[in-house]
Structure formats: structure tokens, C-alpha cells
Design a protein around this motif. Structure first.
Motif, PDB file in Angstrom:
ATOM      1  N   ALA A  73       0.822  -1.215   0.000  1.00 11.41           N
ATOM      2  CA  ALA A  73       0.000   0.000   0.000  1.00 11.41           C
ATOM      3  C   ALA A  73       0.854   1.263   0.000  1.00 11.41           C
ATOM      4  CB  ALA A  73      -0.927   0.000   1.212  1.00 11.41           C
ATOM      5  N   CYS A  77      -0.872   0.761  -7.984  1.00  9.31           N
ATOM      6  CA  CYS A  77      -2.113   1.442  -8.326  1.00  9.31           C
ATOM      7  C   CYS A  77      -2.933   1.680  -7.073  1.00  9.31           C
ATOM      8  CB  CYS A  77      -2.898   0.582  -9.305  1.00  9.31           C
ATOM      9  SG  CYS A  77      -4.554   1.198  -9.623  1.00  9.31           S
ATOM     10  N   ARG A 100      -5.441   3.621  -6.525  1.00  8.17           N
ATOM     11  CA  ARG A 100      -6.814   4.073  -6.629  1.00  8.17           C
ATOM     12  C   ARG A 100      -7.753   3.287  -5.726  1.00  8.17           C
ATOM     13  NH1 ARG A 100      -8.423   4.020 -12.682  1.00  8.17           N
ATOM     14  NH2 ARG A 100      -7.066   2.222 -12.559  1.00  8.17           N
ATOM     15  N   TRP A 101      -7.502   1.997  -5.649  1.00  6.23           N
ATOM     16  CA  TRP A 101      -8.400   1.139  -4.905  1.00  6.23           C
ATOM     17  C   TRP A 101      -8.542   1.614  -3.462  1.00  6.23           C
ATOM     18  CZ3 TRP A 101      -8.924  -2.230  -0.863  1.00  6.23           C
ATOM     19  CH2 TRP A 101     -10.002  -3.138  -0.950  1.00  6.23           C
ATOM     20  N   LEU A 102      -7.414   1.846  -2.839  1.00  2.00           N
ATOM     21  CA  LEU A 102      -7.434   2.325  -1.454  1.00  2.00           C
ATOM     22  C   LEU A 102      -8.132   3.676  -1.360  1.00  2.00           C
ATOM     23  CD1 LEU A 102      -4.282   2.044   0.789  1.00  2.00           C
ATOM     24  CD2 LEU A 102      -6.622   1.365   1.262  1.00  2.00           C
ATOM     25  N   HIS A 105     -10.380   4.802  -3.302  1.00  4.85           N
ATOM     26  CA  HIS A 105     -11.803   4.586  -3.511  1.00  4.85           C
ATOM     27  C   HIS A 105     -12.447   3.996  -2.264  1.00  4.85           C
ATOM     28  CE1 HIS A 105     -11.314   4.419  -8.168  1.00  4.85           C
ATOM     29  NE2 HIS A 105     -10.904   5.537  -7.637  1.00  4.85           N
ATOM     30  N   PHE A 106     -11.705   3.123  -1.626  1.00  3.15           N
ATOM     31  CA  PHE A 106     -12.229   2.550  -0.385  1.00  3.15           C
ATOM     32  C   PHE A 106     -12.478   3.649   0.643  1.00  3.15           C
ATOM     33  CE2 PHE A 106     -11.051   1.176   3.956  1.00  3.15           C
ATOM     34  CZ  PHE A 106     -12.271   0.582   4.264  1.00  3.15           C
ATOM     35  N   CYS A 108     -15.695   2.631 -11.359  1.00  2.32           N
ATOM     36  CA  CYS A 108     -14.376   2.867 -11.953  1.00  2.32           C
ATOM     37  C   CYS A 108     -13.766   1.563 -12.408  1.00  2.32           C
ATOM     38  CB  CYS A 108     -13.468   3.541 -10.922  1.00  2.32           C
ATOM     39  SG  CYS A 108     -11.746   3.678 -11.425  1.00  2.32           S
ATOM     40  N   TYR A 166     -16.611  -3.378   0.533  1.00  6.42           N
ATOM     41  CA  TYR A 166     -16.074  -2.709  -0.648  1.00  6.42           C
ATOM     42  C   TYR A 166     -15.342  -3.674  -1.572  1.00  6.42           C
ATOM     43  CZ  TYR A 166     -14.005   0.795  -3.604  1.00  6.42           C
ATOM     44  OH  TYR A 166     -13.665   1.531  -4.689  1.00  6.42           O
ATOM     45  N   ASN A 214     -18.321  -3.897  -9.068  1.00  2.00           N
ATOM     46  CA  ASN A 214     -17.942  -2.780  -9.926  1.00  2.00           C
ATOM     47  C   ASN A 214     -16.953  -1.804  -9.273  1.00  2.00           C
ATOM     48  OD1 ASN A 214     -19.573  -1.591  -8.105  1.00  2.00           O
ATOM     49  ND2 ASN A 214     -21.009  -0.699  -9.573  1.00  2.00           N
ATOM     50  N   CYS A 236     -13.111  -0.902  -8.384  1.00  2.00           N
ATOM     51  CA  CYS A 236     -11.879  -1.183  -9.113  1.00  2.00           C
ATOM     52  C   CYS A 236     -11.017  -2.150  -8.331  1.00  2.00           C
ATOM     53  CB  CYS A 236     -11.109   0.118  -9.337  1.00  2.00           C
ATOM     54  SG  CYS A 236      -9.486  -0.132 -10.021  1.00  2.00           S
ATOM     55  N   TRP A 259      -6.423  -3.214  -7.584  1.00  2.00           N
ATOM     56  CA  TRP A 259      -5.491  -3.037  -6.479  1.00  2.00           C
ATOM     57  C   TRP A 259      -5.313  -4.319  -5.673  1.00  2.00           C
ATOM     58  CZ3 TRP A 259      -4.846  -3.035  -1.206  1.00  2.00           C
ATOM     59  CH2 TRP A 259      -3.756  -2.291  -0.732  1.00  2.00           C
ATOM     60  N   HIS A 309      -3.520  -6.862  -7.663  1.00  2.00           N
ATOM     61  CA  HIS A 309      -2.091  -6.549  -7.724  1.00  2.00           C
ATOM     62  C   HIS A 309      -1.401  -6.885  -6.410  1.00  2.00           C
ATOM     63  CE1 HIS A 309      -2.726  -3.403 -11.162  1.00  2.00           C
ATOM     64  NE2 HIS A 309      -3.116  -4.617 -11.472  1.00  2.00           N
ATOM     65  N   CYS A 337       1.621   0.051 -12.580  1.00  2.00           N
ATOM     66  CA  CYS A 337       0.289   0.237 -13.141  1.00  2.00           C
ATOM     67  C   CYS A 337      -0.305   1.523 -12.612  1.00  2.00           C
ATOM     68  CB  CYS A 337      -0.585  -0.951 -12.754  1.00  2.00           C
ATOM     69  SG  CYS A 337      -2.323  -0.743 -13.178  1.00  2.00           S
ATOM     70  N   THR A 338      -0.189   2.566 -13.378  1.00  2.00           N
ATOM     71  CA  THR A 338      -0.785   3.840 -12.972  1.00  2.00           C
ATOM     72  C   THR A 338      -2.037   4.060 -13.792  1.00  2.00           C
ATOM     73  OG1 THR A 338       0.418   5.105 -14.617  1.00  2.00           O
ATOM     74  CG2 THR A 338       1.507   4.750 -12.511  1.00  2.00           C
ATOM     75  N   PRO A 339      -2.913   4.938 -13.363  1.00  2.00           N
ATOM     76  CA  PRO A 339      -4.161   5.154 -14.088  1.00  2.00           C
ATOM     77  C   PRO A 339      -3.965   5.435 -15.573  1.00  2.00           C
ATOM     78  CG  PRO A 339      -4.226   6.286 -12.008  1.00  2.00           C
ATOM     79  CD  PRO A 339      -2.852   5.690 -12.125  1.00  2.00           C
TER      80      PRO A 339
END
Lengths: 158, 158
Positions: free
Chosen positions: A120, A126, A128-130, A132-133, A145, B119, B124, B126, B129, B132, B145-147
Motif C-alpha cells: 500500500a 495502483c 486508486r483502490w485504497l 476509492h475505499f 471505476c 467494498y 464494480n 476497481c 489493487w 495486484h 500500473c498507474t491510471p
DNA sequence: TATATAACTTAGGTAAACCTAAAAATAATT
DNA sequence: AATTATTTTTAGGTTTACCTAAGTTATATA
């Protein structure tokens, strides 16, 4: 208050020794909120079991065995605390929970959480997941997303 | 073995009652790996504190208070176990660790983990993460892996 | 229905970590 | 150096969940 385990005694002795060379009866008693008489008694047990050297009227120091245990416990504690903080638990509670469960959880679990923390924190993973969480945690709303629809992501669109 | 708390007694009584209506001394003794005499003693305490009804020579049943506690504990247990499984802990160990820490951890922490589980399971969201992370856990290698660079992601490219 | 078996309870004890109060050792102050 | 204050230890108790062994109640079998 709850009964203290050998591990808890070893932990506080280790912490005290970072400042003082020798951990005295009173230091430990204050840290663990326990009567000095109980500490004296425990010093006996700790020494019997090879975790400390005990010099009467002059406190204890950790043996290699004791120090080894303390270091493992400390790492374990930090991993757990870190993990809790990453998912959004307040520092104080994270610390508290780490304290309580570090003595119970399987090593495999701690290992996995250590990796989780490591991952993390990695910048180029990546994350984003965290994010988004945390957004979900705060708002209760899911961010739609998917890999192919990055533009719709309200956090990561640039 | 370790001393059992009231919570542990309530949990096994609840589990037994799912099958049997009444939890008898021996059932509980076997579940907790404790002497029947100890169970009788605990039935007294449990009843004194309002968690069970106790009819001599005929076991206990949970009161509303006891059942309420059992349900909370069960949910807590499931949340913790689920979480551990999501990050890749084996079912058996996940269950074991959930058992041990469900009595210690702050409610805030359980709440957060519940949300985490909720979550992570959402289709749906993402989930790259988590994927990965598991890849990292298995191989030790980070996936870059970046957006903006989805094409380089070995798991999600199509 | 009498009796044997199984389940449960009672009585008395143990272990571990805690406590209080008093005694002893060490440290600080005049 | 003597006295006072602090810290540590000792001795003896308390609590809690556990135990064993023996007695009691309930259940199953002959």
C-alpha cells in the motif's frame, strides 16, 4: 485490569531500557499499572524462564532471548498499527488494537499484513483502490471505476 | 489451555442452541475443552449476569441479552474472518485468528474492516489493487500500473 | 420396575497474577 | 554521619477459572 503476559512485561522492559539501561521495579509497575510487589514476583518468573537478568534491588535487563522476543513483538506491533492506520483507523485506536492482538494473531497473518502495508505504501502501485475505499468509507458511495473507464473516476481524473 | 471468557461461553451456547434448543453441560464442556464441573460453575455466573436461564440438571438457554451478545460476536467473527480471507489467509487460520481477536478489537476497527470487506466484494469497484496485491504477495514483484498506463498491467490488459 | 449407566453438581483444591501491609535495603538530605 | 525518604522485597491474602473425586439426579436397559 487484565492480567499481563510475559510478552507484555518483556515489551515494557525493552522500552524502558531504551532510555535507562536497567528497568527498575517501579518503572515497570508504572508502565503496566500494576503493584511493585507484583513486578518483583514477575521478575522472578521472567528470569527463571530466561528472558531477563535480575539483580535484587536493582531491576532487570533483557537477555538475548528476551531482547529477541521484544524486537519481534515490536515489529509485529508496528505492522499491525500501520495496517490499521492505512485503512483509516485513528492512531490511538490503531495503537491500542495492535497492542491487544499482537499476542494472539498467527505469524502468517502478520506476514500477510506486513506485505499489505508494504504494498500500500509503494508509490507506483495502483493506489486508486485504497483511495476509492476511503471515499466509500466516508460517503457510503461506490465509485464506478473500471480499467476501461478511467475518465469517470472522480478521484483520479486529471 | 487459556481461560475462557463469558463471551466464549455465550458463543458456544449460541452455536449449540442452533441445533438443540437447550445447551447441556456436556455440550459446552466438549466445545470449550473444559471439565463439566467448570461449566456448571460458569452456568451460575452466566445466569447471575443475565446472559442465560439455567435449569439445574438441564442446561442453559440464552436470554435476550445473551442472544444479543452472541449475534454481535458472530457478526464480528465473520467480518474478521472474511477480511483475513480476502487478503489471502487460509480459511482455517482466518477462522482461528478471528476467534482470538474478536474479543479484543475496538468496534471502530471492526466497522472499518466490515466496510473494507463490503467494498472489496463489490463487483464494480476497481479491484485491480487487490489483484495486484495478491500478485505481489505471491511473486514479490510490483506491477507498475498507474491510471494512465493501463496497457502495461499484466493482469488487467485485455 | 429395578438396576446399571450416563450426566450433572458439590465440595474441596490448585495455579497464576494480582493485591496490601510491613520489613528491609538503598538513596537523598540535613 | 545520621536521619529521613524512597524503593524494593517478603509474607500472607484474594480472585478467577480451572481441576479431581465423590455424591446426586436423570436416563436407558435388562
Amino acid at each position: 485490569m487484565r492480567k499481563k503476559t510475559i510478552e507484555e512485561y518483556v515489551e515494557v522492559i525493552f522500552a524502558i531500557q531504551k532510555i535507562k539501561k536497567i528497568a527498575h521495579t517501579n518503572d515497570v509497575a508504572l508502565s503496566l499499572e500494576v503493584n511493585p510487589a507484583s513486578v518483583t514476583e514477575m521478575f522472578g518468573k521472567l528470569t527463571d524462564e530466561g528472558y531477563t537478568y535480575y539483580e535484587k534491588y536493582n531491576g532487570v535487563t533483557l537477555t538475548d532471548k528476551g531482547r529477541g522476543m521484544a524486537i519481534i513483538l515490536k515489529k509485529r506491533h508496528e505492522t499491525l498499527k500501520h495496517f490499521f492506520e492505512i485503512i483509516g483507523i485513528d492512531e490511538k485506536i490503531a495503537d491500542d488494537d495492535a497492542c491487544k492482538i499482537e499476542h494472539n494473531v498467527h505469524p502468517e497473518t502478520v506476514d500477510k499484513l506486513r506485505k499489505f502495508v508494504e504494498y500500500a505504501k509503494k508509490e507506483n502501485s495502483c493506489n486508486r483502490w485504497l483511495d476509492h475505499f476511503k471515499y466509500f468509507d466516508k460517503t457510503g458511495e461506490f465509485i464506478i471505476c473500471t480499467p476501461d473507464e478511467d475518465l469517470d473516476c472522480p478521484i483520479h481524473k486529471k
